[in-house]
Design a protein around this motif. Structure first.
Motif, short mmCIF file in Angstrom:
data_model
loop_
_atom_site.label_atom_id
_atom_site.label_comp_id
_atom_site.label_asym_id
_atom_site.label_seq_id
_atom_site.Cartn_x
_atom_site.Cartn_y
_atom_site.Cartn_z
N ARG A 394 -0.03 -4.57 -7.04
CA ARG A 394 1.16 -4.99 -7.79
C ARG A 394 2.16 -5.73 -6.93
N CYS A 395 1.74 -6.08 -5.72
CA CYS A 395 2.57 -6.88 -4.80
C CYS A 395 2.05 -8.31 -4.75
N ALA A 396 2.97 -9.25 -4.78
CA ALA A 396 2.56 -10.66 -4.67
C ALA A 396 2.01 -10.96 -3.28
N THR A 397 2.58 -10.35 -2.27
CA THR A 397 2.13 -10.56 -0.89
C THR A 397 1.94 -9.20 -0.21
N PRO A 398 0.86 -8.51 -0.52
CA PRO A 398 0.66 -7.17 0.06
C PRO A 398 0.37 -7.24 1.55
N PRO A 399 0.86 -6.28 2.32
CA PRO A 399 0.55 -6.22 3.75
C PRO A 399 -0.94 -5.95 3.94
N GLU A 400 -1.66 -6.88 4.51
CA GLU A 400 -3.12 -6.75 4.59
C GLU A 400 -3.56 -5.62 5.51
N THR A 401 -2.75 -5.30 6.51
CA THR A 401 -3.13 -4.18 7.36
C THR A 401 -3.06 -2.86 6.59
N LEU A 402 -2.11 -2.77 5.68
CA LEU A 402 -2.04 -1.56 4.86
C LEU A 402 -3.20 -1.52 3.86
N ARG A 403 -3.60 -2.70 3.37
CA ARG A 403 -4.77 -2.76 2.49
C ARG A 403 -6.01 -2.25 3.24
N ALA A 404 -6.14 -2.65 4.48
CA ALA A 404 -7.28 -2.19 5.27
C ALA A 404 -7.23 -0.68 5.48
N LEU A 405 -6.02 -0.14 5.65
CA LEU A 405 -5.88 1.30 5.83
C LEU A 405 -6.20 2.03 4.53
N ALA A 406 -5.78 1.48 3.39
CA ALA A 406 -6.12 2.08 2.10
C ALA A 406 -7.64 2.10 1.92
N GLN A 407 -8.30 1.01 2.29
CA GLN A 407 -9.75 0.96 2.17
C GLN A 407 -10.41 2.00 3.08
N ALA A 408 -9.83 2.21 4.26
CA ALA A 408 -10.36 3.23 5.16
C ALA A 408 -10.22 4.63 4.55
N CYS A 409 -9.11 4.85 3.85
CA CYS A 409 -8.90 6.15 3.18
C CYS A 409 -9.91 6.37 2.06
N MET A 410 -10.44 5.29 1.50
CA MET A 410 -11.37 5.39 0.37
C MET A 410 -12.83 5.28 0.78
N GLN A 411 -13.10 5.15 2.06
CA GLN A 411 -14.48 4.92 2.48
C GLN A 411 -15.38 6.09 2.06
N PRO A 412 -16.67 5.84 1.82
CA PRO A 412 -17.56 6.86 1.27
C PRO A 412 -17.75 8.09 2.16
N ASP A 413 -17.66 7.92 3.47
CA ASP A 413 -17.86 9.04 4.38
C ASP A 413 -16.53 9.76 4.58
N PRO A 414 -16.34 10.95 3.99
CA PRO A 414 -15.05 11.63 4.12
C PRO A 414 -14.64 11.88 5.57
N ASP A 415 -15.60 12.15 6.45
CA ASP A 415 -15.25 12.41 7.84
C ASP A 415 -14.71 11.18 8.56
N GLY A 416 -14.99 10.01 8.01
CA GLY A 416 -14.50 8.79 8.64
C GLY A 416 -13.13 8.36 8.16
N ARG A 417 -12.56 9.08 7.20
CA ARG A 417 -11.24 8.70 6.68
C ARG A 417 -10.15 9.07 7.66
N PRO A 418 -9.10 8.26 7.76
CA PRO A 418 -8.03 8.56 8.71
C PRO A 418 -7.20 9.76 8.26
N ALA A 419 -6.55 10.38 9.21
CA ALA A 419 -5.59 11.43 8.88
C ALA A 419 -4.36 10.78 8.26
N LEU A 420 -3.67 11.53 7.41
CA LEU A 420 -2.49 10.96 6.75
C LEU A 420 -1.37 10.65 7.75
N ASP A 421 -1.35 11.33 8.88
CA ASP A 421 -0.37 10.99 9.91
C ASP A 421 -0.54 9.54 10.37
N ALA A 422 -1.80 9.09 10.44
CA ALA A 422 -2.06 7.70 10.84
C ALA A 422 -1.61 6.74 9.75
#
Length: 432
Positions: A394-422
């Motif tokens: 819903r952002c016209a110019t979303p921060p792409e690094t945050l998009r990459a972090l969101a994708q990391a949070c959604m990756q299929p391997d739960p053990d590979g997801r980042p901690a929320l502190d990161a």
């Protein structure tokens, strides 16, 4: 039209070409005229009647996608449902169902609601339905789930509260798309100490207008003549019935156990001495201009929220909302709680500033200690990632690094997801 008017129109042939048909409250048999709509009918509501079975030729409804039969006295899930080639959503809540035959499960089953029944065992075929995305099983007698669920690659939401599970299934934390889990009220849920909270007498409250209503209760504005000074609060009065998430008592316990945090609605006390014995919580009252970020999932979206198409966010707003939600979930995990329902429709926000709070503890569960709790916390990281990804859409110019972090949070391997502190640290870097 009410049911009698709709039924009369159906029998006259006035509903030819209808895609939806709603005949709730009082049916004793499925009208044969329904089959005249076989070439168009997609949604059928037969809820709250006296149906105990469906016609043997129900599979003739070859375009039917959604069937609601909640509140009918079905002893088993009708086997004929498996003969409906397009059926993907079933709602059979509060029917007294004891048996779920394998042949009752349509091939393309996507969303199954069996809340508040008497089911003790499920067939292995349920875990083998390749499109299964949303499964509601709270309020049954289930002691174990089939190991076939380990292959349920598309399952995103599961409700297991108030069953008889002595242990959580080992596959629960490994499913690649699972994001929303509830299991409170099972023997498998760790015991927790009752939260110490003020008991607020009903006589100390002046209750005002209703502010909202959900599955578990109604929320009112109230004035609390507290021990120090009067203050305006939100009062949630619970309905006392089983919801798709579980029992209201567990919601209250979790909300109190969560403690206070700026990104949570926060419980101030437990209602005492209501004249009708109604249970309730006093919550922080948010300013009247705050609003819910999105609507709940629809029939079409299944497990995903529905946003106002006109909603547009500035990157700074999206970042602030994302940080608030991540902070709230981190706080809950630190308190030994899984929220279970991290969604935009449970997020209230201030459109002027982007300030936000996470609400609704209806699906909350106590986290196990050690590795078991850490695994389930990683499941909820996926829910946070989905929400952040939706905000960025819903952002016209979303921060792409945050998009990459969101994708990391959604990756299929739960053990590979980042901690929320990161996640929080990256948001802080982008905000600086």
């Amino acid at each position: 039209m009410d049911r009698s008017e709709t039924l009369a129109a159906l029998r006259r042939g006035d509903l030819g070409g209808a895609r939806e048909l709603r005949l709730p409250d009082g049916l004793t048999a499925v009208p044969r005229e329904v089959f005249a709509l076989a070439d168009t009918l997609e949604v059928l509501d037969l809820g709250r009647g006296d149906l105990a079975d469906l016609p043997d030729d129900f599979g003739r409804l070859h375009r039917l996608r959604v069937l609601f039969c909640s509140g009918n006295p079905f002893p088993r899930l009708p086997p004929v449902l498996g003969a409906c080639p397009a059926l993907s959503q079933l709602g059979f809540r509060g029917c007294g169902i004891r048996e779920v035959p394998a042949e009752s499960l349509p091939r393309d089953l996507r969303w199954l609601t069996l809340t508040d029944n008497a089911i003790a065992e499920l067939p292995a075929a349920l875990g083998e339905r390749p499109l299964l995305q949303k499964l509601m099983l709270s309020g049954n007698r289930i002691a174990a789930l089939p190991d076939s669920f380990a292959g349920a690659a598309r399952l995103e939401l599961i409700r297991l509260s108030c069953n008889r599970l002595e242990a959580l299934p080992p596959w629960l934390g490994t499913l690649p798309r699972l994001a929303w889990v509830a299991y409170a009220g099972n023997p498998a849920e760790p015991a927790s100490e009752p939260a110490d909270a003020p008991r607020v007498p009903w006589a100390d409250l002046d209750v005002g207008d209703q502010l909202g209503e959900g599955a578990s209760g109604r929320v009112f504005r109230a004035a609390w003549r507290g021990p120090i000074a009067a203050q305006d609060v939100a009062l949630k009065l619970f309905k006392g019935a089983m919801t798709s998430d579980g029992l209201p008592e567990r919601e209250m316990e979790a909300c109190l156990a969560a403690g206070t945090h700026p990104a949570l609605t926060g419980a101030l006390g437990r209602l005492h001495d209501h004249p009708a014995g109604v249970q309730g919580l006093l919550l922080r009252l948010l300013p009247s201009h705050w609003r819910v970020l999105a609507g709940p999932p629809s029939l079409a979206s299944c497990s995903r929220d529905v946003y106002d198409p006109s909603l547009r966010l500035e990157p700074a707003e999206a970042l602030r909302i994302a940080r608030s939600v991540a902070e709230a979930v981190t706080h809950l995990h630190g308190r030994g709680l899984l929220h279970g329902d991290v969604y935009a429709h449970n997020t209230l926000w201030d459109a002027a500033t982007g300030a936000a709070v996470l609400s609704d503890f209806g699906a909350a569960s106590a986290l196990p200690d050690g590795r078991g709790g850490a695994v389930l916390a990683r499941v909820e990281v996926r829910a946070v990632g989905i929400l952040i990804d939706e905000l960025l859409d819903r952002c016209a110019t979303p921060p792409e690094t945050l998009r990459a972090l969101a994708q990391a949070c959604m990756q299929p391997d739960p053990d590979g997801r980042p901690a929320l502190d990161a996640v929080i640290a990256e948001i802080d870097r982008l905000q600086s």
